[in-house]
Scaffold this active site. Structure first.
Site, PDB file in Angstrom:
ATOM      1  N   GLY A  89       0.835  -1.201   0.000  1.00 43.62           N
ATOM      2  CA  GLY A  89       0.000   0.000   0.000  1.00 43.62           C
ATOM      3  C   GLY A  89       0.872   1.254   0.000  1.00 43.62           C
ATOM      4  O   GLY A  89       2.092   1.179  -0.170  1.00 43.62           O
ATOM      5  N   GLY A 103       3.484   4.788   7.152  1.00 47.90           N
ATOM      6  CA  GLY A 103       2.430   4.977   8.154  1.00 47.90           C
ATOM      7  C   GLY A 103       2.367   3.788   9.108  1.00 47.90           C
ATOM      8  O   GLY A 103       2.042   3.935  10.286  1.00 47.90           O
ATOM      9  N   GLY A 104       2.714   2.620   8.604  1.00 45.87           N
ATOM     10  CA  GLY A 104       2.719   1.410   9.443  1.00 45.87           C
ATOM     11  C   GLY A 104       4.086   1.131  10.045  1.00 45.87           C
ATOM     12  O   GLY A 104       4.281   0.094  10.684  1.00 45.87           O
ATOM     13  N   GLU A 110      10.155  -2.288   3.719  1.00 46.22           N
ATOM     14  CA  GLU A 110       9.340  -2.152   2.497  1.00 46.22           C
ATOM     15  C   GLU A 110      10.207  -1.678   1.333  1.00 46.22           C
ATOM     16  O   GLU A 110      10.062  -2.143   0.204  1.00 46.22           O
ATOM     17  CB  GLU A 110       8.203  -1.148   2.727  1.00 46.22           C
ATOM     18  CG  GLU A 110       7.117  -1.682   3.635  1.00 46.22           C
ATOM     19  CD  GLU A 110       6.073  -0.654   4.021  1.00 46.22           C
ATOM     20  OE1 GLU A 110       4.970  -1.055   4.393  1.00 46.22           O
ATOM     21  OE2 GLU A 110       6.370   0.554   3.976  1.00 46.22           O
TER      22      GLU A 110
HETATM   23  C1  5RP Z   1       3.399   0.793   6.131  1.00 46.69           C
HETATM   24  C2  5RP Z   1       3.007   1.482   4.877  1.00 46.69           C
HETATM   25  C3  5RP Z   1       1.623   1.247   4.388  1.00 46.69           C
HETATM   26  O1  5RP Z   1       1.686   0.723   3.105  1.00 46.69           O
HETATM   27  C4  5RP Z   1       0.877   2.524   4.380  1.00 46.69           C
HETATM   28  O2  5RP Z   1       0.930   3.062   5.691  1.00 46.69           O
HETATM   29  C5  5RP Z   1      -0.574   2.352   3.946  1.00 46.69           C
HETATM   30  O3  5RP Z   1      -1.268   1.647   4.912  1.00 46.69           O
HETATM   31  P1  5RP Z   1      -2.822   1.383   4.795  1.00 46.69           P
HETATM   32  O4  5RP Z   1      -3.010   0.440   3.653  1.00 46.69           O
HETATM   33  O5  5RP Z   1      -3.191   0.780   6.137  1.00 46.69           O
HETATM   34  O6  5RP Z   1      -3.478   2.710   4.575  1.00 46.69           O
HETATM   35  O7  5RP Z   1       3.752   2.185   4.268  1.00 46.69           O
HETATM   36  O8  5RP Z   1       4.676   1.167   6.556  1.00 46.69           O
END
Ligand code: 5RP
Length: 232
Positions: A89, A103-104, A110
């Site tokens: 994502g 964000g995660g 990644e």
């Molecule tokens: C995690 C990321 C995710 O891909 C990004 O935060 C999007 O997350 P979501 O699909 O929950 O909106 O970069 O590090």
């Protein structure tokens, strides 16, 4: 734009299913992290139950555990040099397929997966499409040693923000590092320059900017359509 959470979940499921349909027998597949990537993992588990033969590497302990529980064979990323396809994502994506991720909190792993992949399919709902990167902020992974000095340097250069917390504790990545979330008052007009400047600071491991990595972007719309978006 805002989409209600139930509809957003349906969009994520549709994106996960579409991306999983593109996985072929014999592939080494990179697993992203986050709620959209989770939907991909769920669909991939289903396909494996139906006979798909693949191995996966993961960008986070969370995604790895889910895949393992779902019975997908795991490969060890320490012995892999090329991944066939990674699906992940994003928090924001601009018309040139430049992204902000992290964000995660999994941005470093990644990026290792994405940069080692022959193909990277990014799956996003339409709320993630932006003209200019920055409203989300920019996650930056920094090592814990001397973190105040690292943050001081970031702030001196105009990158204000805060250390990420989880349950009132400092959030630690799977790599044992911290995340400094830059909340710049301005958007990133020249993200490549910002990326260079930030990465030169000792203590910074990497930023959540992803450039030239997505080979395709699947966008899920509120009306239920999933479209393949080409870079401009
Ligand atoms: C995690 C990321 C995710 O891909 C990004 O935060 C999007 O997350 P979501 O699909 O929950 O909106 O970069 O590090």
């Amino acid at each position: 734009m805002k989409i209600d959470s139930e509809k957003q979940n349906d969009i994520k499921k549709a994106l996960g299913k579409r991306a999983a349909s593109l996985v072929k027998n014999g592939m080494i597949v990179g697993l992203g992290t986050g709620s959209t990537a989770n939907c991909f993992i769920e669909s991939l588990i289903e396909r494996c139950k139906e006979g798909l033969k693949i191995e996966v590497v993961s960008s986070s302990t969370h995604s790895l555990k889910r895949a393992e529980k779902g019975g997908i064979p795991l490969a060890d990323m320490n012995f892999i040099t090329k991944i066939d396809l990674t699906v992940d994502g994003a928090d924001e994506i601009d018309p040139y397929n430049r992204m902000i991720k992290g964000g995660g909190g999994a941005l470093v792993r990644e990026k290792i997966l994405a940069s080692s992949s022959r193909q990277m399919i990014v799956i996003v709902d339409e709320t993630k499409l932006v003209n200019q990167l920055g409203d989300f902020g920019l996650p930056v992974e920094i090592i814990s040693f001397g973190y105040s000095a690292t943050i001081f340097k970031l702030k001196e250069l105009g990158y204000d923000g805060e250390l990420r917390k989880l349950d009132h504790e400092l959030y630690k990545t799977d790599n044992g590092n911290y995340i400094f979330d830059i909340r710049s008052p301005k958007r990133f007009l020249t993200p490549e320059k910002d990326d260079d400047v930030i990465k030169k600071i000792p203590g910074v491991v990497d930023t959540g900017f992803f450039f030239n990595m997505a080979t395709s972007v699947l966008v899920g719309y509120a009306n239920g359509n999933v479209k393949l978006r080409k870079a401009r």
